[in-house]
Design an enzyme around this catalytic site. Structure first.
Site, PDB file in Angstrom:
ATOM      1  N   HIS A   1      -3.267  12.050  42.016  1.00 51.12           N
ATOM      2  CA  HIS A   1      -3.002  13.378  41.457  1.00 51.12           C
ATOM      3  C   HIS A   1      -3.286  14.501  42.458  1.00 51.12           C
ATOM      4  O   HIS A   1      -2.839  15.628  42.260  1.00 51.12           O
ATOM      5  CB  HIS A   1      -3.786  13.588  40.150  1.00 51.12           C
ATOM      6  CG  HIS A   1      -5.240  13.861  40.306  1.00 51.12           C
ATOM      7  ND1 HIS A   1      -6.210  12.894  40.134  1.00 51.12           N
ATOM      8  CD2 HIS A   1      -5.920  14.996  40.604  1.00 51.12           C
ATOM      9  CE1 HIS A   1      -7.410  13.426  40.317  1.00 51.12           C
ATOM     10  NE2 HIS A   1      -7.262  14.702  40.611  1.00 51.12           N
TER      11      HIS A   1
ATOM     12  N   ASP B   1      -4.450   5.945  40.035  1.00 48.67           N
ATOM     13  CA  ASP B   1      -4.751   7.255  40.632  1.00 48.67           C
ATOM     14  C   ASP B   1      -5.253   7.110  42.067  1.00 48.67           C
ATOM     15  O   ASP B   1      -6.164   7.826  42.487  1.00 48.67           O
ATOM     16  CB  ASP B   1      -5.767   8.034  39.787  1.00 48.67           C
ATOM     17  CG  ASP B   1      -5.722   9.534  40.066  1.00 48.67           C
ATOM     18  OD1 ASP B   1      -4.725   9.990  40.659  1.00 48.67           O
ATOM     19  OD2 ASP B   1      -6.692  10.238  39.722  1.00 48.67           O
TER      20      ASP B   1
ATOM     21  N   GLY C   1     -12.081  19.561  42.979  1.00 50.54           N
ATOM     22  CA  GLY C   1     -12.166  19.467  44.434  1.00 50.54           C
ATOM     23  C   GLY C   1     -12.819  18.183  44.904  1.00 50.54           C
ATOM     24  O   GLY C   1     -12.640  17.770  46.041  1.00 50.54           O
ATOM     25  N   ASN C   2     -13.603  17.544  44.006  1.00 54.31           N
ATOM     26  CA  ASN C   2     -14.206  16.247  44.326  1.00 54.31           C
ATOM     27  C   ASN C   2     -13.210  15.100  44.203  1.00 54.31           C
ATOM     28  O   ASN C   2     -13.467  13.997  44.692  1.00 54.31           O
ATOM     29  CB  ASN C   2     -15.385  15.940  43.396  1.00 54.31           C
ATOM     30  CG  ASN C   2     -16.692  16.516  43.889  1.00 54.31           C
ATOM     31  OD1 ASN C   2     -17.249  17.416  43.278  1.00 54.31           O
ATOM     32  ND2 ASN C   2     -17.195  16.006  44.999  1.00 54.31           N
ATOM     33  N   SER C   3     -12.096  15.346  43.519  1.00 56.10           N
ATOM     34  CA  SER C   3     -11.128  14.279  43.278  1.00 56.10           C
ATOM     35  C   SER C   3     -10.711  13.606  44.573  1.00 56.10           C
ATOM     36  O   SER C   3     -10.326  14.270  45.543  1.00 56.10           O
ATOM     37  CB  SER C   3      -9.884  14.845  42.587  1.00 56.10           C
ATOM     38  OG  SER C   3     -10.183  15.276  41.288  1.00 56.10           O
TER      39      SER C   3
ATOM     40  N   THR D   1     -12.469  10.113  40.431  1.00 49.55           N
ATOM     41  CA  THR D   1     -11.109  10.396  39.970  1.00 49.55           C
ATOM     42  C   THR D   1     -11.025  11.336  38.779  1.00 49.55           C
ATOM     43  O   THR D   1     -10.042  12.055  38.625  1.00 49.55           O
ATOM     44  CB  THR D   1     -10.380   9.077  39.624  1.00 49.55           C
ATOM     45  OG1 THR D   1      -9.008   9.335  39.347  1.00 49.55           O
ATOM     46  CG2 THR D   1     -11.004   8.385  38.424  1.00 49.55           C
TER      47      THR D   1
ATOM     48  N   ILE E   1     -13.320  13.506  35.223  1.00 46.34           N
ATOM     49  CA  ILE E   1     -14.546  13.846  34.503  1.00 46.34           C
ATOM     50  C   ILE E   1     -14.220  14.018  33.025  1.00 46.34           C
ATOM     51  O   ILE E   1     -13.068  14.221  32.648  1.00 46.34           O
ATOM     52  CB  ILE E   1     -15.204  15.133  35.039  1.00 46.34           C
ATOM     53  CG1 ILE E   1     -14.267  16.349  34.826  1.00 46.34           C
ATOM     54  CG2 ILE E   1     -15.583  14.994  36.504  1.00 46.34           C
ATOM     55  CD1 ILE E   1     -14.908  17.676  35.161  1.00 46.34           C
ATOM     56  N   LEU E   2     -15.237  13.923  32.207  1.00 50.33           N
ATOM     57  CA  LEU E   2     -15.142  14.337  30.809  1.00 50.33           C
ATOM     58  C   LEU E   2     -15.934  15.617  30.672  1.00 50.33           C
ATOM     59  O   LEU E   2     -17.089  15.696  31.105  1.00 50.33           O
ATOM     60  CB  LEU E   2     -15.714  13.271  29.872  1.00 50.33           C
ATOM     61  CG  LEU E   2     -14.867  12.031  29.623  1.00 50.33           C
ATOM     62  CD1 LEU E   2     -15.554  11.122  28.600  1.00 50.33           C
ATOM     63  CD2 LEU E   2     -13.470  12.390  29.136  1.00 50.33           C
TER      64      LEU E   2
ATOM     65  N   GLY F   1       2.286 -12.540  30.855  1.00 49.18           N
ATOM     66  CA  GLY F   1       3.306 -12.725  29.828  1.00 49.18           C
ATOM     67  C   GLY F   1       2.851 -12.417  28.422  1.00 49.18           C
ATOM     68  O   GLY F   1       3.439 -12.909  27.459  1.00 49.18           O
TER      69      GLY F   1
END
Length: 433
Positions: free
Chosen positions: A93, A123, A194-196, A212, A214-215, A253
């Site tokens: 992202h 991600d 910015g930490n992503s 990747t 946060i909540l 499957g």
């Protein structure tokens, strides 16, 4: 000089810690004797030069001339995992919709970067830079982690220069965030915008995951709940992107759905964590292993299964022809077996006994007043998700041809885009997939 010392009860009390004598004697921490402080700096300092800032540029209109020129559209963090090849790992992202990418090194150098590939389901994205004197991070197997381990998040949050925050591993095998492949590390180390794409490091400065998401309880700030893609998944995805430019995943499957409270009540189960087998393809590895529709997978490779994403995460990174151990429930009885992983075939549609999977969407005959195929689930990052299809939609026509039941499956098994007529609530929509 840096050495490891044992904390006596007296020293623990001096530091303001209230610990029983036996527990204090068992604790160890890195100690800088010259400065007289406890510190993790020596381990971290080896890795910090490998942590970079990533800027993504896209097209925007110039203020007066109307000339389209690249402009920053996103910033994030990344980490160099292969200095000799200039390989940088970040989040998908962060680089999404970018036409140009730059990387800022800790020593002040600004470099152009080339996008090798990106995988929306996990991600993860891979960039390449070229420069002498690059540093890389040491990588450790995330399967060795334990809840309570010390962890450090490193990156460039909120417009600041490189920043280190400390916490612990709050949980493992986390899922339920909506991605197709889910098996996250949860940490309370502060992670902000910015930490992503930046690294999650252990107490020795080794890479254990890629931050990747946060909540947040509101406002988008850090509330002490952040998630990282573990290195076990990251390394597989990076390897695939470097070799093929895309991720080729395994399959067994089986069509899986997450065990919800409603499904648990329908099945008479006293649990709400697991993956429900919705359908099994004839002759598939899942059928050969003994799985049937209605079974609930509770463990895979000795790891607990929280939902369907937990199984997809393990199957998706398994080597072709490898065998995975499954534990499942059937009519309240626990069963176990092994299932062989095969590479997912490049096909647009899979038809089961009572369900259809196409473009990452699982459909079944609608039971309401509107005839058609009801969308039961949509995998994040899939063609169906990108087209805007949602769970609960009812597909009533494909390219103008009415859809009433699974006999219309051949309509989905064609190349190119398909025009779907979709009933969503009381509204009819046109979706191209």
């Amino acid at each position: 000089m840096r050495r490891t010392v044992r904390l006596s009860l007296g020293l623990a009390l001096t530091l303001g810690c209230v610990l029983p004598a036996a527990a204090a004697a068992a604790q160890t921490a890195p100690y800088d004797e010259r400065r007289g402080v406890f510190t993790f700096a020596a381990g971290l300092e080896r890795s910090l030069p490998a942590v970079v800032q990533v800027t993504t540029l896209g097209q925007s209109e110039g203020p007066s001339s109307g000339v389209r020129e690249p402009a920053p559209i996103a910033t994030g963090s990344g980490v160099i995992i292969d200095a000799s090849q200039g390989i940088v790992v970040t989040n998908q992202h962060v680089v999404e919709n970018g036409s140009k990418f730059t990387v800022d090194l800790l020593d002040g150098r600004l470099l152009d970067a080339t996008l090798i590939g990106a995988d929306k389901a996990t991600d993860i994205a891979v960039l390449r830079i070229e420069a002498p004197g690059l540093m890389q991070v040491e990588i450790v197997d995330s399967d060795t982690l334990r809840t309570g381990d010390v962890a450090f998040a490193v990156g460039y949050p909120l417009g600041l220069d490189q920043t280190v925050t400390m916490g612990v591993i709050s949980g493992l095998n986390r899922s339920g965030l909506g991605d197709a492949v889910e098996d996250y590390i949860q940490t309370d180390a502060a992670v902000n915008s910015g930490n992503s794409g930046g690294p999650l490091l252990d107490s020795r400065g080794r890479l254990i995951g890629i931050n990747t998401s946060i909540l947040s309880g509101g406002g988008g700030g850090n509330d002490g709940i952040a998630f990282a893609v573990p290195t076990r998944i990251m390394m597989y995805v990076v390897g695939q992107l470097r070799e093929f430019g895309e991720v080729k995943r395994g399959e067994i499957g089986a069509v899986l759905g997450s065990l919800t409270a409603d499904r648990a009540r329908e099945l008479g189960l006293g649990i709400v964590r697991g993956a429900v087998v919705l359908d099994v393809a004839p002759g598939s590895p899942a059928e050969i292993a003994g799985l049937r529709a209605g079974d609930v997978v509770t463990r895979i490779q000795s790891r607990p299964v929280a939902n369907a994403g937990s199984v997809l995460a393990t199957v998706g990174v398994a080597a072709p022809d490898s065998r995975l151990t499954l534990v499942w429930l059937r009519d309240g009885e626990e069963m176990a077996g092994q299932v062989e992983v095969r590479m997912a075939a490049p096909q647009t549609m899979v038809l089961g006994a009572d369900r259809l999977v196409t473009g990452g969407a699982t459909l079944a005959p609608a039971s309401g007043e509107v005839p058609g195929l009801r969308v039961e689930s949509v995998e994040s990052g899939s063609a169906a998700a990108q087209a805007g299809l949602r769970a609960g939609d009812v597909v009533t026509a494909v390219d103008g041809a009415p859809v009433t039941d699974l006999s219309a499956a051949p309509l989905f098994d064609v190349g190119g885009a398909r025009a779907l007529t979709v009933r969503r609530g009381a509204e009819d929509l046109q979706i191209t997939m």
